[in-house]
Design a protein around this motif. Structure first.
Motif, PDB file in Angstrom:
ATOM      1  N   VAL A  82       0.846  -1.189   0.000  1.00  0.00           N
ATOM      2  CA  VAL A  82       0.000   0.000   0.000  1.00  0.00           C
ATOM      3  C   VAL A  82       0.881   1.239   0.000  1.00  0.00           C
ATOM      4  O   VAL A  82       1.973   1.233   0.593  1.00  0.00           O
ATOM      5  N   SER A  83       0.433   2.279  -0.685  1.00  0.00           N
ATOM      6  CA  SER A  83       1.146   3.550  -0.704  1.00  0.00           C
ATOM      7  C   SER A  83       0.168   4.642  -0.314  1.00  0.00           C
ATOM      8  O   SER A  83      -0.979   4.650  -0.763  1.00  0.00           O
ATOM      9  N   TYR A  84       0.613   5.567   0.532  1.00  0.00           N
ATOM     10  CA  TYR A  84      -0.280   6.611   1.046  1.00  0.00           C
ATOM     11  C   TYR A  84       0.512   7.884   1.289  1.00  0.00           C
ATOM     12  O   TYR A  84       1.746   7.879   1.364  1.00  0.00           O
ATOM     13  N   ALA A  85      -0.214   8.995   1.403  1.00  0.00           N
ATOM     14  CA  ALA A  85       0.427  10.299   1.576  1.00  0.00           C
ATOM     15  C   ALA A  85      -0.585  11.266   2.160  1.00  0.00           C
ATOM     16  O   ALA A  85      -1.788  10.983   2.242  1.00  0.00           O
ATOM     17  N   PHE A  94      -4.413  10.371   1.681  1.00  0.00           N
ATOM     18  CA  PHE A  94      -4.725   9.668   0.438  1.00  0.00           C
ATOM     19  C   PHE A  94      -4.138   8.265   0.467  1.00  0.00           C
ATOM     20  O   PHE A  94      -2.936   8.096   0.693  1.00  0.00           O
ATOM     21  N   LEU A  95      -5.001   7.269   0.299  1.00  0.00           N
ATOM     22  CA  LEU A  95      -4.549   5.923  -0.003  1.00  0.00           C
ATOM     23  C   LEU A  95      -4.399   5.896  -1.524  1.00  0.00           C
ATOM     24  O   LEU A  95      -5.382   5.915  -2.257  1.00  0.00           O
ATOM     25  N   ALA A 125      -9.348   7.546  -1.224  1.00  0.00           N
ATOM     26  CA  ALA A 125      -8.681   6.361  -1.760  1.00  0.00           C
ATOM     27  C   ALA A 125      -8.940   6.251  -3.258  1.00  0.00           C
ATOM     28  O   ALA A 125     -10.052   6.498  -3.725  1.00  0.00           O
ATOM     29  N   PHE A 126      -7.884   5.892  -3.987  1.00  0.00           N
ATOM     30  CA  PHE A 126      -7.964   5.709  -5.440  1.00  0.00           C
ATOM     31  C   PHE A 126      -8.546   6.962  -6.104  1.00  0.00           C
ATOM     32  O   PHE A 126      -9.449   6.895  -6.920  1.00  0.00           O
ATOM     33  N   SER A 287     -13.888   5.884  -6.837  1.00  0.00           N
ATOM     34  CA  SER A 287     -13.050   6.526  -5.832  1.00  0.00           C
ATOM     35  C   SER A 287     -13.795   6.465  -4.496  1.00  0.00           C
ATOM     36  O   SER A 287     -15.000   6.198  -4.453  1.00  0.00           O
ATOM     37  N   PHE A 288     -13.072   6.736  -3.398  1.00  0.00           N
ATOM     38  CA  PHE A 288     -13.633   6.518  -2.070  1.00  0.00           C
ATOM     39  C   PHE A 288     -13.218   7.647  -1.129  1.00  0.00           C
ATOM     40  O   PHE A 288     -12.147   8.230  -1.272  1.00  0.00           O
ATOM     41  N   THR A 289     -14.081   7.927  -0.168  1.00  0.00           N
ATOM     42  CA  THR A 289     -13.777   8.938   0.845  1.00  0.00           C
ATOM     43  C   THR A 289     -14.235   8.434   2.205  1.00  0.00           C
ATOM     44  O   THR A 289     -15.322   7.864   2.339  1.00  0.00           O
TER      45      THR A 289
END
Length: 292
Positions: A82-85, A94-95, A125-126, A287-289
């Motif tokens: 997984v990468s996130y910031a 953000f995923l 996310a995404f 996309s997701f929140t």
């Protein structure tokens, strides 16, 4: 960090990505095949790890450097990534991308770990296209059902935003637009096609340079005064013929036809045009929140 998970004989552990993980992570990405997407290369992975992307590059530039972590078992086998910031401008998290061979326990572990690291904040996310894909701006919901359920189970709300389509090339039976000019385009890299009538722009399209036989139609539009006489369909024929001439064996595109009834994203005419040209829907991109 060891995390107990249901359905696993031993706890899974999470650690930072290391250079030696490259092959395992590329295998994880390859385990989520999607028609029309080229294989992810080490160079593409390096760009994603660095927080850069040829598509949505402006959005990526607003983020802090991403953090990438992997999940592994007791033998050290990498099972997920997984990468996130975070975005300093508004504090959102953000995923960015996640791969887990569609294993529920691994997906749940990666998402829980990301939320723990990002803390109490709004998390998307995404949301952007990463360098791992050819402009894939969202999660392909039908091809990644486990990841979708894991996100929704963790409190994320799904938004169905994009229609992802493809067609084999060449396409027969389409006419070509008259008086098309073609110029180089740098953002995104590719070609820009224009049709002018009486000196005024009537229609335009942008295509991407083919990658491993796949070309992208990034944009096509017809000004209101020129609509209703199939100029868009003719320009689409010109764009697809140009992609074929550049070596593409298939073309993909993304239609941002959001919720039904949204006048800003009414793509009824565009969808009808692509259907007439032989494009078929591969998936819907979500996309997701998640709000704290």
């Amino acid at each position: 960090m060891a995390i107990p998970t249901f359905g696993q004989a031993t706890p899974l552990s999470v650690r930072p990505y290391q250079a030696g993980d490259e092959v395992a992570v590329l295998d994880l990405v390859a385990a989520d095949p999607l028609p029309g997407q080229p294989p992810t290369t080490p160079a593409m992975l390096a760009e994603a790890l660095a927080g850069r992307s040829p598509v949505d590059g402006g959005w990526w530039a607003e983020l802090d450097p991403p953090v990438t972590d992997v999940v592994h078992d007791s033998r050290g086998q990498v099972l997920g990534v997984v990468s996130y910031a975070t975005r300093p401008g508004d504090g959102a998290g953000f995923l960015l991308w996640l791969h887990c061979r569609e294993d529920t326990a691994v997906a749940n572990t990666l998402i829980a770990h990301t939320l723990d690291r990002l803390g109490r904040r709004t998390v998307h996310a995404f949301e952007f296209a990463s360098a791992l894909t050819h402009g894939l701006e969202g999660l392909p919901a039908r091809h990644r059902p486990v990841t979708r359920r894991a996100l929704e189970g963790a409190g994320f709300t799904s938004r169905d935003l994009w229609r992802y389509m493809r067609v084999p090339l060449p396409v027969s039976g389409l006419s070509n637009a008259a008086h098309v000019t073609v110029d180089e385009c740098e953002d995104p890299p590719g070609k820009r096609l224009e049709v002018r009538e009486d000196g005024q722009l009537a229609a335009e399209a942008t295509i991407g340079r083919p990658v491993t036989g796949t070309g992208v139609l990034w944009w096509i539009s017809v000004v209101p005064a020129a609509r209703g006489r199939d100029l868009g369909l003719a320009l689409l024929g010109s764009a697809l013929d140009l992609l074929t001439g550049l070596g593409a064996r298939e073309a993909i595109l993304y239609v941002d036809d959001g919720p039904v009834g949204d006048p800003e994203h009414d793509r009824t005419a565009a969808n009808g045009m692509y259907d007439r040209a032989g494009f078929t829907e591969v998936d819907r991109l979500h996309s997701f929140t998640r709000r704290p």
